[in-house]
Design a protein around this motif. Structure first.
Motif, PDB file in Angstrom:
ATOM      1  N   TRP A 215       0.834  -1.211   0.000  1.00  0.00           N
ATOM      2  CA  TRP A 215       0.000   0.000   0.000  1.00  0.00           C
ATOM      3  C   TRP A 215       0.863   1.252   0.000  1.00  0.00           C
ATOM      4  CZ3 TRP A 215      -4.681  -0.556  -1.660  1.00  0.00           C
ATOM      5  CH2 TRP A 215      -5.382  -1.720  -1.383  1.00  0.00           C
ATOM      6  N   PRO A 217       2.345   4.556  -1.609  1.00  0.00           N
ATOM      7  CA  PRO A 217       1.616   5.464  -2.514  1.00  0.00           C
ATOM      8  C   PRO A 217       1.879   5.227  -4.001  1.00  0.00           C
ATOM      9  CG  PRO A 217       2.409   6.687  -0.659  1.00  0.00           C
ATOM     10  CD  PRO A 217       2.976   5.305  -0.511  1.00  0.00           C
ATOM     11  N   THR A 220      -0.084   2.198  -4.822  1.00  0.00           N
ATOM     12  CA  THR A 220      -1.520   2.477  -4.722  1.00  0.00           C
ATOM     13  C   THR A 220      -1.986   3.326  -5.908  1.00  0.00           C
ATOM     14  OG1 THR A 220      -1.238   2.426  -2.352  1.00  0.00           O
ATOM     15  CG2 THR A 220      -3.316   3.273  -3.143  1.00  0.00           C
ATOM     16  N   TRP A 221      -1.172   4.308  -6.304  1.00  0.00           N
ATOM     17  CA  TRP A 221      -1.580   5.139  -7.442  1.00  0.00           C
ATOM     18  C   TRP A 221      -1.575   4.365  -8.748  1.00  0.00           C
ATOM     19  CZ3 TRP A 221      -4.304   9.193  -8.603  1.00  0.00           C
ATOM     20  CH2 TRP A 221      -4.662  10.040  -7.564  1.00  0.00           C
ATOM     21  N   VAL A 224      -4.753   2.700  -8.561  1.00  0.00           N
ATOM     22  CA  VAL A 224      -5.847   3.648  -8.803  1.00  0.00           C
ATOM     23  C   VAL A 224      -5.998   3.896 -10.308  1.00  0.00           C
ATOM     24  CG1 VAL A 224      -6.503   6.097  -8.530  1.00  0.00           C
ATOM     25  CG2 VAL A 224      -5.786   4.778  -6.542  1.00  0.00           C
ATOM     26  N   LEU A 227      -7.523   0.917 -11.903  1.00  0.00           N
ATOM     27  CA  LEU A 227      -8.965   0.851 -11.633  1.00  0.00           C
ATOM     28  C   LEU A 227      -9.726   1.832 -12.527  1.00  0.00           C
ATOM     29  CD1 LEU A 227      -9.087   0.601  -7.722  1.00  0.00           C
ATOM     30  CD2 LEU A 227      -9.728  -1.169  -9.344  1.00  0.00           C
ATOM     31  N   VAL A 231     -12.618   0.846 -14.981  1.00  0.00           N
ATOM     32  CA  VAL A 231     -13.952   1.467 -15.025  1.00  0.00           C
ATOM     33  C   VAL A 231     -14.268   1.889 -16.461  1.00  0.00           C
ATOM     34  CG1 VAL A 231     -15.255   3.511 -14.283  1.00  0.00           C
ATOM     35  CG2 VAL A 231     -13.972   2.200 -12.608  1.00  0.00           C
ATOM     36  N   LEU A 267       3.998  14.032  -2.858  1.00  0.00           N
ATOM     37  CA  LEU A 267       2.879  13.960  -1.916  1.00  0.00           C
ATOM     38  C   LEU A 267       3.337  14.398  -0.525  1.00  0.00           C
ATOM     39  CD1 LEU A 267       1.082  10.568  -2.646  1.00  0.00           C
ATOM     40  CD2 LEU A 267       0.173  12.849  -2.950  1.00  0.00           C
ATOM     41  N   SER A 269       2.454  13.179   2.339  1.00  0.00           N
ATOM     42  CA  SER A 269       2.597  12.105   3.323  1.00  0.00           C
ATOM     43  C   SER A 269       3.979  11.463   3.288  1.00  0.00           C
ATOM     44  CB  SER A 269       1.535  11.046   3.089  1.00  0.00           C
ATOM     45  OG  SER A 269       1.710  10.448   1.842  1.00  0.00           O
TER      46      SER A 269
ATOM     47  N   LEU B  25     -15.944   0.002  -7.725  1.00  0.00           N
ATOM     48  CA  LEU B  25     -14.619   0.363  -8.247  1.00  0.00           C
ATOM     49  C   LEU B  25     -14.343   1.839  -8.001  1.00  0.00           C
ATOM     50  CD1 LEU B  25     -14.453  -1.559 -11.651  1.00  0.00           C
ATOM     51  CD2 LEU B  25     -13.007  -1.929  -9.669  1.00  0.00           C
ATOM     52  N   LEU B  26     -15.361   2.676  -8.248  1.00  0.00           N
ATOM     53  CA  LEU B  26     -15.180   4.122  -8.061  1.00  0.00           C
ATOM     54  C   LEU B  26     -14.912   4.465  -6.597  1.00  0.00           C
ATOM     55  CD1 LEU B  26     -17.873   5.596 -10.469  1.00  0.00           C
ATOM     56  CD2 LEU B  26     -15.404   5.873 -10.627  1.00  0.00           C
ATOM     57  N   LEU B  29     -11.462   3.227  -5.581  1.00  0.00           N
ATOM     58  CA  LEU B  29     -10.346   4.024  -6.099  1.00  0.00           C
ATOM     59  C   LEU B  29     -10.263   5.383  -5.418  1.00  0.00           C
ATOM     60  CD1 LEU B  29     -10.643   6.385  -8.575  1.00  0.00           C
ATOM     61  CD2 LEU B  29     -11.442   4.408  -9.807  1.00  0.00           C
ATOM     62  N   SER B  32      -8.698   4.653  -2.011  1.00  0.00           N
ATOM     63  CA  SER B  32      -7.293   4.254  -2.180  1.00  0.00           C
ATOM     64  C   SER B  32      -6.443   5.490  -2.415  1.00  0.00           C
ATOM     65  CB  SER B  32      -7.138   3.295  -3.359  1.00  0.00           C
ATOM     66  OG  SER B  32      -7.934   2.175  -3.183  1.00  0.00           O
ATOM     67  N   ALA B  33      -6.931   6.393  -3.267  1.00  0.00           N
ATOM     68  CA  ALA B  33      -6.181   7.610  -3.558  1.00  0.00           C
ATOM     69  C   ALA B  33      -6.080   8.476  -2.304  1.00  0.00           C
ATOM     70  CB  ALA B  33      -6.855   8.375  -4.683  1.00  0.00           C
ATOM     71  N   THR B  36      -3.312   7.721   0.065  1.00  0.00           N
ATOM     72  CA  THR B  36      -1.939   8.132  -0.289  1.00  0.00           C
ATOM     73  C   THR B  36      -1.688   9.585   0.123  1.00  0.00           C
ATOM     74  OG1 THR B  36      -2.573   8.874  -2.500  1.00  0.00           O
ATOM     75  CG2 THR B  36      -1.887   6.574  -2.278  1.00  0.00           C
ATOM     76  N   GLN B  40       0.087   7.119   6.611  1.00  0.00           N
ATOM     77  CA  GLN B  40      -0.408   5.826   7.103  1.00  0.00           C
ATOM     78  C   GLN B  40       0.531   5.293   8.180  1.00  0.00           C
ATOM     79  OE1 GLN B  40      -3.439   4.250   5.784  1.00  0.00           O
ATOM     80  NE2 GLN B  40      -3.552   6.404   5.218  1.00  0.00           N
ATOM     81  N   TYR B  72      -6.221   1.259   4.738  1.00  0.00           N
ATOM     82  CA  TYR B  72      -6.313   0.007   3.974  1.00  0.00           C
ATOM     83  C   TYR B  72      -6.628  -1.200   4.849  1.00  0.00           C
ATOM     84  CZ  TYR B  72      -4.072   3.211   0.778  1.00  0.00           C
ATOM     85  OH  TYR B  72      -3.789   4.316   0.018  1.00  0.00           O
ATOM     86  N   TYR B  77     -13.106  -0.603   4.604  1.00  0.00           N
ATOM     87  CA  TYR B  77     -12.365  -0.697   3.348  1.00  0.00           C
ATOM     88  C   TYR B  77     -12.276  -2.176   2.927  1.00  0.00           C
ATOM     89  CZ  TYR B  77      -8.827   0.153  -0.216  1.00  0.00           C
ATOM     90  OH  TYR B  77      -8.154   0.212  -1.416  1.00  0.00           O
TER      91      TYR B  77
END
Lengths: 275, 479
Positions: A215, A217, A220-221, A224, A227, A231, A267, A269, B25-26, B29, B32-33, B36, B40, B72, B77
């Motif tokens: 996980w 970033p 994860t991106w 994303v 995904l 979609v 970012l 974080s 999915l939306l 995502l 998830s974004a 970031t 965490q 996460y 989640y």
């Protein structure tokens, strides 16, 4: 950078730039022949680009994926390679050079300005899965850039082409149906390579850090953006999202990809282990 | 009863709904974004996380309350992921039924064919039977599977190819279920430990020798008791890149089983356990004697390596057993004097020194540096910095879910490859007698590449027209 590599890089950039000028002139002055010469220059540029990358590989003793210069140069190579291959199937796709070449030149310039020095491959990168990961990543990104280019042209043509002037700027673009489908097919192919990129990256991470998913970033991106394209494909195939809606989505999705590559390291974080 | 059946079917329809898939999915995502953008806990050190909390007290409190700092792993989640997988499972089952279903051989009216994205019609003076033969041959030559059926006043033809592509989509969605099984196996049975060894010393593979050891709830792993000896830790610098290697020997019952150099991307795998390099540091050999010369301490002590703002520090403290003496130390591997204090030129132990503070109870009884081999005397005690060795720590992992996950991943990619390679195409032809001539209505559809198919369709339809009106010359008769 050794002098030979500098020379090869400059010749490559010059040829791509000339190709770009010819594509732009062809659009502006409606000269078909310049479009053809644009492709010739882009092709010659790709040959020099290949030699430059080959030289880099030989001189450094490792796959060119060690720093931003190498990564970006590889990425541009893939985008232009894909663009030239595409022309075999869709002759009208030549005009996409107006989008692909400037993006590739920008990416290459960003790389050469950041860290062009040759160095030993970092310990974390010394894994065959890393090479697979990089190759698939660039193939995916190149496909997405092509898809976005088609989507941009689709929207322009859809808005401004009146239909009675085939010799006009928009009339010379591929048909709306072709642009729409080219965009979709590029995304579909990019999605396959993007999936392979995530999987190979995961295998690499498992060998290097003992964990297939953290996980982080960057990871994860990448998920994303995957995904988002997932979609897109579902909306297209299941809900018949096509044409204008699909074009906007292809453009938005590329923004996520650009962010995952250049934006994530900035970012707030800063909680990533990705090298 | 009827209402109950109705609501049940609604529920199943919702579970296999593609709208639900898109919505999930939306949502996934977006979260998830978001994860970031918010620090965490699992990715930051406790110190860095506390620093973020101190900088953003209000925001951090809200994020903590909502579970966004461990996003996460929050129940909601995970619930979203599980719901998506249930949805995928139902979609897969529904696709499986579709894939098994034979091609629908129902004739369509002319009006229905006209509604297809690709439509072409023409007339011929040829008879229906001759026309059918020509069309059949043309489609077969293009590798279509062809079926036909008589209809009043003519016949209807169905042709399809690339049906195999349906299995690709099925395989892709099915792969998610395999990945889920892999993740569950991984979460349930994963064993992850961390251990550290000083050069020349041995780690025994048993629970108490680990610094940290976490096991999945379903793990039945039994420790093997083999030994790993760190022979040497090496640092190699090539230009800007530095590589770290640990030469280890694996022993069982005193016998050497194998020797291995563990480095980045080159772990040791033995008896299902993977040893991955973690961090390294220094272990000084400290010898403390009292005024009678009795040794109170003589051991290599693993000093913790701290990373802060791009700098590395090696510092720790030791409670001397059987006394109230505490030794606090900071190691400078390549020491140089910097005024009254010490600093290190590099991380290579070329000129090691240790900065010491010794307490007896609450009282500080010594403060000062000691170079390697030097003995310092204070309050009747003598403390010798006798030797300095590297220590190296390793993550020890056993995860039986990983192969399952990767099999699932590759199956998914193969599925996607099939989907994009075998594009399902369908052509329907209605041949019917209209007055003196025969009318041919051709319609076609491709699920994915419609623009490309449009060209192929037009070429095929035009070839049909040309061949039929030329009397079917050159086309072999169908069997």
């Amino acid at each position: 950078m050794p002098a030979v590599e500098v020379a090869l890089f400059c010749v490559t950039v010059a040829l791509y730039f000339l190709g770009l000028c010819l594509y732009v002139f062809s659009l502006l002055f409606k000269k078909e022949i310049w479009l053809r010469w644009g492709t010739v220059f882009a092709g010659c540029g790709l040959i020099f680009h290949t030699i430059a990358l080959g030289f880099r590989w030989y001189a450094s003793g490792h796959f060119p994926g060690n720093n931003l210069y190498e990564l970006n140069s590889m990425g541009s190579w893939f985008a232009i390679f894909l663009f030239l291959i595409l022309q075999y199937e869709f002759r009208e796709a030549r005009i996409l050079g107006v989008v692909i070449l400037p993006i590739s030149l920008l990416v290459m310039s960003y790389g050469v300005m950041s860290a062009p020095e040759m160095g030993p491959l970092l310990a974390e990168y010394q894994n065959p899965w890393f090479i697979v990961h990089i190759l698939f990543a660039w193939f995916a990104y190149a496909c997405y850039v092509v898809a976005c280019g088609c989507a941009v042209f689709y929207l322009l043509k859809e808005k401004y082409f009146v239909g009675d002037s085939p010799e006009s700027f928009y009339g010379r673009l591929p048909s709306l149906l072709t642009l729409d489908e080219l965009s979709f097919r590029s995304i579909a192919f990019g999605f396959v390579t993007h999936s392979a990129m995530i999987v190979s990256g995961s295998i690499w991470a498992n060998t290097a850090w003992g964990s297939y998913w953290n996980w982080d970033p960057v990871e994860t991106w990448s998920l994303v953006s995957w995904l988002i394209y997932g979609v897109y494909i579902h909306l297209r195939l299941t809900f018949r999202w096509k044409e204008k809606k699909a074009a906007w989505l292809a453009i938005l999705a590329l923004i996520a990809v650009v962010f995952s590559y250049w934006g994530v390291p900035h970012l707030p974080s800063k909680s990533y282990i990705h090298v | 009863m009827k209402r109950e059946r109705y609501s049940k079917s609604n529920f199943w329809n919702l579970l296999k709904s593609r709208k639900l898939a898109i919505s999930l999915l939306l949502v996934i995502l977006i979260f998830s974004a978001l994860g970031t953008q918010i620090p965490q806990r699992s990715l930051l050190t406790a110190k860095d996380f506390s620093a973020w909390q101190a900088r953003n007290p209000f925001l951090s409190r809200i994020c903590e309350a909502l579970g966004f700092t461990n996003l996460y792993w929050t129940w909601w989640y995970i619930a979203l992921l599980v719901l998506l997988l249930i949805n995928v499972a139902f979609c897969t089952a529904s696709r499986f039924r579709q894939a098994l279903r034979p091609t629908s051989l129902q004739s369509r009216s002319t009006e229905s064919l006209r509604k297809f994205e690709n439509f072409f019609s023409f007339y011929t003076s040829e008879k229906v039977s001759g026309t059918l033969q020509t069309i059949h041959s043309l489609l077969t030559a293009r590798r279509y599977r062809v079926f036909h059926q008589e209809i009043p006043g003519g016949c209807f033809v169905w042709a399809e190819k690339g049906r195999f592509g349906v299995w690709g989509s099925l395989l892709f969605h099915f792969s998610f279920l395999i990945i889920l099984v892999g993740v569950l196996v991984s979460l349930g049975t994963r064993v992850k430990g961390r251990m550290a060894i000083t050069e020349g010393q041995t780690f025994t593979e048993r629970a108490r020798d680990y610094l940290v050891l976490k096991r999945g709830l379903l793990s039945t792993y039994k420790h093997s008791g083999f030994q790993v000896k760190l022979e040497e830790f090496r640092v190699e610098t090539k230009g800007k890149a530095t590589e770290y290697f640990s030469d280890v020997t694996v022993k069982e019952d005193g016998r050497t089983i194998t020797q291995k150099t563990i480095g980045s991307n080159n772990p040791l795998v033995y008896k299902g356990l993977t040893f991955l390099p973690d961090i390294h540091g220094f272990s000084p050999l400290l010898v403390l004697k009292d005024k009678n010369g009795t040794s109170l301490l003589e051991a290599y002590i693993i000093f913790t390596t701290h990373f802060s703002k791009g700098k590395v520090k090696y510092e720790d403290f030791i409670n001397v057993p059987g006394s109230d003496i505490v030794i606090e130390g900071k190691i400078y591997p390549d020491a140089i004097k910097n005024g009254q204090s010490l600093r290190s030129k590099s991380g290579i132990p070329r000129n090691p020194a240790i900065d010491l503070i010794v307490y007896e109870g609450e009282q500080r009884i010594f403060t000062g540096p000691a170079m390697l081999g030097q003995t310092v005397d204070f309050d009747g005690f003598s403390l010798t910095f006798a030797d300095l060795r590297y220590w190296s720590s390793f993550w020890v992992i056993k995860d039986e879910g990983v192969p399952i996950i990767f099999v699932g991943c590759w199956l998914g990619i193969i599925g996607l490859f099939i989907v994009t390679t075998f594009i399902s195409k369908r052509i329907l032809v209605r041949i019917q007698k209209e007055g003196d001539s025969t009318a041919i209505y051709v319609a076609g559809r491709s699920r994915i590449a419609n623009a490309l198919f449009a060209n192929e369709f037009l070429a095929l339809a035009q070839q049909m027209e040309k061949t039929i009106n030329n009397g079917g010359g050159g086309v072999r008769a169908c069997s």
